[in-house]
Design an enzyme around this catalytic site. Sequence first.
Site: not given
Length: 581
Positions: A480-481
């Site tokens: 994910c980020a």
Amino acid sequence: MQFIIDKLEAHQKFFDKISKNIYLMAIKDGFLAAMPIILFSSIFILITSVLPLVGVHLPAGLNDWCNKIYNYTMGFVGLYVAGTTAKALTGSKNQRIKGGRFINSTSTMMASMCGFMLLAIGTTKSGAYIGDYFGTKGLLSAFVSAFATVAIYKFCVERDITIKMPKEVPGAIAQNFRDIFPFSFSIIAMGIIDALVRLWLHVPFGEMLTTLISPLFKGAESYWGMAIIWFLIPLFWFMGIHGPSVVKPALEAALYGNTTANLALFKAGHFPYHSLTENFGNFVGELGGTGATFVVPFIFILLMKSKQLKAIGKASIVPVMFAVNEPLLFGAPIILNPYFFILFVLSPMVNVVVGKMFIDLLHMRGFMYVLSWALPGPIGIFLNTNMQVVSLLLVVVLLALDTLIYLPFCKAYDASLVKQEAAADAKEATDGVELAGVSAEGATVATSMNNDTNETATTTDSDSDDEIKLDHQVKVLVLCAGGGTSEQLANALMDGAKEYNVPIVASAGAYGSHHDILPNYDLVVLAPQVRTYYDDLKADTDRLGIQLVATKGQQYIVLTRDSKKALNFVMDNLNKKDDKD
């Protein structure tokens, strides 16, 4: 309002392009790699600063030891980020170099750090290093050194400007000789820049940049400037693009530099007045995650009537408290939901303006530490002001304002969902009556039986394959980020692997910090907010023979809640790969 949404969606490709800019990504990933240093060092500065407030005074020797650890970690973060940013950018450049050639990331790290020293660090007449720019003050020099170094390396590698060794020479030794020219050119280039600036202004390059762009920082720290920044971050997120990755890289030097400046002012007995700091954004502008959503799960649970919002509130309340609000954003959904657009961008703007007013008018201390973004916002606000009592008032005001902003829109959305659920229930009841051939009086019984049958069928379908078989260990990487969202699916997979005795090992990671660890995995799963990077990552996974899959919002939420579905999801994608083979 739908007109605004349509316009935003029409330009989504442009915004995706911004978020995928390799230089902005390199800055973000460079900081992400250095985050353990930043968070670790903050523990020691908290020990020396917070304990005296509660009457605990460390022995002088122990206090000096804690300060030394802080100074030699956070105090050199500019040097470290020069290396990590260069390494991240090298990974992106290597994806774009053709012909089987590549840039040595270890060499670019060293060259960038050497270049940083030339650009940022001055010396006294006796030859001692001046340490002011080793830390956050030197971040701009770190970025310039990293970008210039990687560009020079790429130029040399693509044109084969190197020292070629005989085939008999071992590869590791030959690589060292191949890097001599680009390393030399990088250092010489930084030395020339440094010499020209010193000749012109008699200051290090890093100080020149700080002087030139200081008006920009002042503008960003104004009420309008901060409101615009925390308007853009949720605006991008509302379209499904990770807003901080687009907006914050250009402000990293100010966000961390102002934090350091506040701490220095406080320790010197002055008022720490800077409001534009990293944790101010995390805990005030993004209280509970992007969109300032800390209060939303409570609103859903306590004040909403629809089954959907109550369920989403219960599922997201704990993650949101720790600033992981993707379950809420994609589950409600808030992303691209016209009901939530205004409040999603308005709440952060109101929060930062009110927070800045507390600093300017009520003399609340500006944030002076770098604490984990995942710390619950109210706690982070209190700690970051060195436990100043007025900060608790700010917490109360922010929660009240955010509730007032969100509540009317939530009620409007809830009313629409209640109507939809009522219509669905009525249709289901009618269908049950027709199927059973009974009177309206028996509709309730028929519907109940129909629901029970459906639930049983669903359970049977889900659990029909009680044994999930796998004859070898499979390693799964969820990206994910920032690492928070991916942890949820990784945990679900690990729980399922333990429960069903399946040889699956799952790890969570952040996109951009995956280059070195990628070859260790069999399957990579992209969380919704980084699915736009699918094409960029596909070239690497195909080359390594790794399966890659991107998930959508609601799908991802379902997988994080059901470990067996998560396992089946992995198995299905592995089977697709086997079919291709």
